[in-house]
Write a protein that holds these residues in place. Structure first.
Motif, PDB file in Angstrom:
ATOM      1  N   LYS A  68       0.855  -1.083  -0.129  1.00  0.00           N
ATOM      2  CA  LYS A  68      -0.076  -0.002  -0.010  1.00  0.00           C
ATOM      3  C   LYS A  68       0.860   1.222   0.012  1.00  0.00           C
ATOM      4  CE  LYS A  68      -3.520   2.323   2.548  1.00  0.00           C
ATOM      5  NZ  LYS A  68      -4.287   2.469   3.864  1.00  0.00           N
ATOM      6  N   ASN A  70       1.689   4.936   1.092  1.00  0.00           N
ATOM      7  CA  ASN A  70       1.184   5.499   2.300  1.00  0.00           C
ATOM      8  C   ASN A  70       1.065   7.184   2.015  1.00  0.00           C
ATOM      9  OD1 ASN A  70       3.998   6.279   2.598  1.00  0.00           O
ATOM     10  ND2 ASN A  70       4.434   4.769   3.913  1.00  0.00           N
ATOM     11  N   ALA A  78       0.975  -4.557   3.762  1.00  0.00           N
ATOM     12  CA  ALA A  78      -0.055  -4.397   4.229  1.00  0.00           C
ATOM     13  C   ALA A  78      -0.614  -6.013   4.969  1.00  0.00           C
ATOM     14  CB  ALA A  78      -1.335  -4.169   3.316  1.00  0.00           C
ATOM     15  N   HIS A  81      -4.524  -6.724   6.183  1.00  0.00           N
ATOM     16  CA  HIS A  81      -5.041  -6.819   5.300  1.00  0.00           C
ATOM     17  C   HIS A  81      -5.662  -8.448   5.304  1.00  0.00           C
ATOM     18  CE1 HIS A  81      -7.677  -6.864   1.646  1.00  0.00           C
ATOM     19  NE2 HIS A  81      -7.761  -5.404   1.667  1.00  0.00           N
ATOM     20  N   GLU A 338     -10.293   0.004  -2.464  1.00  0.00           N
ATOM     21  CA  GLU A 338      -9.292  -0.177  -2.269  1.00  0.00           C
ATOM     22  C   GLU A 338      -7.948  -0.163  -3.178  1.00  0.00           C
ATOM     23  OE1 GLU A 338      -9.883  -4.378   0.601  1.00  0.00           O
ATOM     24  OE2 GLU A 338      -9.954  -4.386  -1.490  1.00  0.00           O
ATOM     25  N   ASP A 341      -6.936   3.586  -2.786  1.00  0.00           N
ATOM     26  CA  ASP A 341      -6.477   3.838  -1.415  1.00  0.00           C
ATOM     27  C   ASP A 341      -4.792   3.408  -1.634  1.00  0.00           C
ATOM     28  OD1 ASP A 341      -8.541   5.257  -0.437  1.00  0.00           O
ATOM     29  OD2 ASP A 341      -9.226   3.082   1.068  1.00  0.00           O
ATOM     30  N   TYR A 343      -3.704   0.164  -2.579  1.00  0.00           N
ATOM     31  CA  TYR A 343      -3.303  -0.948  -2.243  1.00  0.00           C
ATOM     32  C   TYR A 343      -3.044  -1.751  -3.757  1.00  0.00           C
ATOM     33  CZ  TYR A 343      -5.309  -1.156   2.577  1.00  0.00           C
ATOM     34  OH  TYR A 343      -5.385  -0.891   3.701  1.00  0.00           O
ATOM     35  N   HIS A 344      -2.056  -2.572  -3.813  1.00  0.00           N
ATOM     36  CA  HIS A 344      -1.740  -3.266  -5.021  1.00  0.00           C
ATOM     37  C   HIS A 344      -1.189  -4.536  -4.590  1.00  0.00           C
ATOM     38  CE1 HIS A 344       1.727  -0.631  -4.267  1.00  0.00           C
ATOM     39  NE2 HIS A 344       2.673  -1.416  -4.924  1.00  0.00           N
TER      40      HIS A 344
END
Length: 426
Positions: A68, A70, A78, A81, A338, A341, A343-344
């Motif tokens: 993720k 930041n 993460a 998660h 997500e 935001d 996330y990957h």
């Protein structure tokens, strides 16, 4: 039309289409002199198996992490998660992450396509690999399966047909595709080449079984009936193949008076058997993107080090495969919220690009001294525990921010002017 009638209509069309395509392909294979049932024996070719092994193990050994971005434009893992442990450790109760992704890569290469069913969501999500040969991909532009045109996956098992939408299946295809939807397998690309490799290996095995005894012509005068000829030939072959070795007879072939054996020698060297077999192996490896040294061919190796070999393999072969995996997994498993935001999913390729310990320590030391890593980040890369005070960036004391570069010379010049002026005034 309800869904049951739609599926029945789809099955009828699917069967008729598959039957006509199968007949056409078999006729084409026969016309080209290719055996249609090659798929069942393709792994008998050692090069094909070696290439599959290299790719499957290479993907299986790469840890898949959920990252993720930041607020500080950095990247953090993460771990909290719910999908992190699913992809990194165990996609389903029966398969580890290593075996799961190795199996996916095997199907992707051998069949041209690999499919994984996404069951559930969140903490209850599980991933199940579907047999590639039992899955059909349909673009339902005629709205046979649903009211909206979409890509559907039809999976047949146990006499039943299951329908999955495009968002329910992770689909990984080979790099060779004619429509961007379904991939083409390596064995379909090189059917005749692989078939030749299998036949050459079968011929060599047969020569081993015959004790490398070539075909011979039995010369004799007089006449023999068919039964006697067959019995004589059978005994000569038994002696030649060493079938009587348990009786102590291995190297002698008894011939009746007036008979002679003239061998029809076929030398492998005269037919360039080794060169042809090597060329076939390189063709198969090239189709997989495998380097010659990875299948034991070091005749033209020009890499300076093992690190250079691994870097070439990563850039030329694995990078495309890994990027496809990451894009498909990120798009199908993460919600739009997500994804927005930050996330990957990303494979950790450092495990295959890892240098020797001395080079690692030297590189990390330079990274810490250059304000790139904190000491604890560098220690984590060596699987060492964090230490107190190790979360601050350290570095060479002579380093200064770029916007202050050169200011030290201006200050020194000012001091020298002031000092010089004082002396003159004195």
């Amino acid at each position: 039309m309800n869904i049951i009638k739609r599926l029945q209509h789809a099955i009828k069309n699917l069967r008729s289409t598959n039957k006509s395509q199968s007949i056409a392909l078999n006729n084409l294979y026969k016309f080209l002199g290719i055996e249609p049932d090659l798929d069942e024996r393709v792994l008998a070719d050692a090069t094909y198996f070696a290439c599959m092994k290299v790719l499957c193990e290479s993907i299986g050994k790469l840890p898949l992490k959920l990252l993720k971005y930041n607020e500080k434009n950095g990247v953090e893992t993460a771990r909290k998660h719910p999908l992190y442990s699913l992809l990194h450790d165990r996609p389903n109760p029966y398969m580890t992450s290593t075996s799961f992704w190795s199996t996916v890569e095997y199907n992707r290469n051998h069949y041209g396509n690999a499919y994984a069913w996404i069951q559930g969501a969140g903490r209850h999500m599980k991933l199940w690999i579907l047999p590639s040969e039992d899955v059909e991909v349909w673009w339902d532009d005629a709205k046979i399966l649903a009211d909206q045109p979409d890509l559907y996956y039809l999976y047949s098992a146990g006499g039943k047909l299951y329908r999955f939408g495009s968002e329910e299946i992770l689909h990984f295809k080979s790099s060779n595709t004619l429509d961007g939807i379904v991939g083409v397998s390596v064995q379909d690309q090189l059917k005749s080449t692989i078939q030749g490799g299998v036949k050459s290996q079968n011929m060599l095995n047969k020569m081993y079984n015959n004790g490398f005894t070539a075909k011979t012509v039995l010369n004799y005068t007089g006449s023999l009936n068919d039964a006697n000829v067959n019995e004589l030939v059978r005994m000569v072959e038994a002696y030649g193949k060493g079938e009587l070795s348990n009786e102590g007879i291995e190297n002698v072939i008894p011939i009746p008076l007036g008979f002679s054996l003239n061998p029809l020698n076929i030398k492998l060297a005269d037919n360039q058997f080794i060169e042809t077999k090597q060329y076939t192996a390189l063709e198969i490896a090239s189709a997989f993107g495998i380097k010659p040294y990875q299948i034991g061919d070091y005749t033209k190796s020009s890499y300076a080090s093992a690190e250079a070999q691994q870097l070439s393999f990563y850039v030329d072969t694995l990078l495309y495969i890994i990027k496809q995996y990451e894009e498909e997994i990120t798009y199908k498993l993460l919600s739009p919220h997500e994804f927005n935001d930050g996330y990957h999913f990303k494979f950790n390729v450092s495990v295959i690009l890892r240098a020797d310990l001395a080079t690692q320590i030297d590189t990390l030391s330079k990274g810490v001294a250059g304000f790139i890593y904190t000491p604890n980040e560098a220690r984590a890369m060596l699987d060492l525990e964090a230490k107190e005070g190790g979360d601050k960036l350290l570095g060479n004391g002579a380093s200064i921010p770029v916007e202050l570069a050169g200011t030290q010379y201006i200050k020194d010049a000012t001091n020298q002017t002031n000092e010089g002026g004082g002396k003159n005034n004195a």
